[in-house]
Structure formats: C-alpha cells, structure tokens
Design a protein around this motif. Structure first.
Motif, PDB file in Angstrom:
ATOM      1  N   UNK A  10      72.668  27.168  55.236  1.00 58.18           N
ATOM      2  CA  UNK A  10      72.434  28.558  54.226  1.00 58.18           C
ATOM      3  C   UNK A  10      70.966  28.647  54.083  1.00 58.18           C
ATOM      4  N   UNK A  11      70.493  29.686  53.998  1.00 55.93           N
ATOM      5  CA  UNK A  11      69.105  29.942  53.325  1.00 55.93           C
ATOM      6  C   UNK A  11      68.900  31.567  52.915  1.00 55.93           C
ATOM      7  N   UNK A  12      68.132  31.503  51.935  1.00 55.13           N
ATOM      8  CA  UNK A  12      67.713  32.647  51.248  1.00 55.13           C
ATOM      9  C   UNK A  12      66.249  33.166  51.171  1.00 55.13           C
ATOM     10  N   UNK A  13      65.398  32.245  52.253  1.00 58.49           N
ATOM     11  CA  UNK A  13      63.947  32.496  52.199  1.00 58.49           C
ATOM     12  C   UNK A  13      63.892  33.748  53.499  1.00 58.49           C
ATOM     13  N   UNK A  14      63.893  34.983  52.999  1.00 52.71           N
ATOM     14  CA  UNK A  14      63.904  36.033  53.916  1.00 52.71           C
ATOM     15  C   UNK A  14      62.277  35.972  54.837  1.00 52.71           C
ATOM     16  N   UNK A  15      61.451  35.473  54.212  1.00 51.18           N
ATOM     17  CA  UNK A  15      60.185  35.411  54.737  1.00 51.18           C
ATOM     18  C   UNK A  15      60.071  34.686  56.004  1.00 51.18           C
ATOM     19  N   UNK A  16      60.986  33.741  56.185  1.00 49.38           N
ATOM     20  CA  UNK A  16      60.855  32.868  57.145  1.00 49.38           C
ATOM     21  C   UNK A  16      61.313  33.463  58.676  1.00 49.38           C
ATOM     22  N   UNK A  17      60.545  33.118  59.651  1.00 50.91           N
ATOM     23  CA  UNK A  17      60.843  33.424  61.012  1.00 50.91           C
ATOM     24  C   UNK A  17      62.315  33.188  61.273  1.00 50.91           C
ATOM     25  N   UNK A  18      62.908  32.102  60.824  1.00 51.52           N
ATOM     26  CA  UNK A  18      64.226  31.906  61.380  1.00 51.52           C
ATOM     27  C   UNK A  18      65.386  32.200  60.491  1.00 51.52           C
ATOM     28  N   UNK A  19      65.215  33.030  59.512  1.00 55.00           N
ATOM     29  CA  UNK A  19      66.058  33.617  58.518  1.00 55.00           C
ATOM     30  C   UNK A  19      66.802  34.496  59.425  1.00 55.00           C
ATOM     31  N   UNK A  20      68.234  34.616  59.188  1.00 55.51           N
ATOM     32  CA  UNK A  20      69.080  35.493  60.092  1.00 55.51           C
ATOM     33  C   UNK A  20      69.147  36.855  59.845  1.00 55.51           C
ATOM     34  N   UNK A  21      68.255  37.178  58.494  1.00 52.88           N
ATOM     35  CA  UNK A  21      68.228  38.533  58.286  1.00 52.88           C
ATOM     36  C   UNK A  21      69.353  39.312  57.765  1.00 52.88           C
ATOM     37  N   UNK A  22      70.267  39.503  58.462  1.00 53.96           N
ATOM     38  CA  UNK A  22      71.683  39.996  57.935  1.00 53.96           C
ATOM     39  C   UNK A  22      72.350  39.239  56.916  1.00 53.96           C
ATOM     40  N   UNK A  23      72.296  38.258  57.153  1.00 50.16           N
ATOM     41  CA  UNK A  23      73.088  37.153  56.383  1.00 50.16           C
ATOM     42  C   UNK A  23      72.160  36.159  55.694  1.00 50.16           C
ATOM     43  N   UNK A  24      72.556  35.201  54.801  1.00 49.29           N
ATOM     44  CA  UNK A  24      71.599  34.230  54.206  1.00 49.29           C
ATOM     45  C   UNK A  24      71.815  32.800  54.897  1.00 49.29           C
ATOM     46  N   UNK A  25      71.487  32.922  56.234  1.00 44.03           N
ATOM     47  CA  UNK A  25      71.808  31.657  57.042  1.00 44.03           C
ATOM     48  C   UNK A  25      70.511  31.327  57.853  1.00 44.03           C
ATOM     49  N   UNK A  26      70.315  30.232  58.355  1.00 46.43           N
ATOM     50  CA  UNK A  26      69.204  29.833  59.288  1.00 46.43           C
ATOM     51  C   UNK A  26      69.517  30.095  60.704  1.00 46.43           C
ATOM     52  N   UNK A  27      68.718  30.529  61.574  1.00 41.02           N
ATOM     53  CA  UNK A  27      69.327  30.594  63.014  1.00 41.02           C
ATOM     54  C   UNK A  27      68.891  29.366  63.562  1.00 41.02           C
ATOM     55  N   UNK A  28      68.194  28.364  62.931  1.00 41.58           N
ATOM     56  CA  UNK A  28      67.806  26.985  63.976  1.00 41.58           C
ATOM     57  C   UNK A  28      69.188  26.196  64.076  1.00 41.58           C
ATOM     58  N   UNK A  29      69.166  25.361  64.924  1.00 44.92           N
ATOM     59  CA  UNK A  29      70.271  24.418  65.109  1.00 44.92           C
ATOM     60  C   UNK A  29      70.213  23.371  64.105  1.00 44.92           C
ATOM     61  N   UNK A  30      68.910  22.952  63.655  1.00 44.93           N
ATOM     62  CA  UNK A  30      68.771  21.782  62.782  1.00 44.93           C
ATOM     63  C   UNK A  30      67.395  22.228  62.021  1.00 44.93           C
TER      64      UNK A  30
END
Length: 54
Positions: A10-30
């Motif tokens: 889970x992630x709420x850092x919208x400024x990160x390149x790896x933020x999922x944008x439409x949901x509060x998750x990360x797109x990285x595997x780890x």
C-alpha cells in the motif's frame, strides 16, 4: 486505470513514479526500506528507499 499494482504494498505517496495513481498501491514487485540512523528506534527513522520523484 493502472491494474499493475501490487496488492501487498500500500502507498499514498502520489508524487512517486511507482504509485499506481488510480489506487493507493505501489506498482513495484518489492520495495527497499531504509533507515537514516544506525539503529531505527521508531517509524520516523525509516523511509522507502525505492521512492523516485515522478
């Protein structure tokens, strides 16, 4: 809509390149969790080392 998010990070850092944008998750595997003191005593001593500014 980005469906490639990792349900385990889970992630709420919208400024990160790896933020999922439409949901509060990360797109990285780890992610890499780092500390900025020799001994982490509380949450303020740790950071997500995988963060990249978008």
């Amino acid at each position: 809509m980005n469906t490639n998010h990792n349900n385990s990070i889970g992630c709420i850092v919208n400024e990160c390149k790896f933020h999922a944008k439409d949901t509060n998750y990360c797109t990285l595997d780890k992610i890499r969790v780092t500390k900025h003191e020799s001994m982490a005593k509380d949450v303020q001593c740790t950071d997500c080392g995988s963060f990249m500014k978008e």
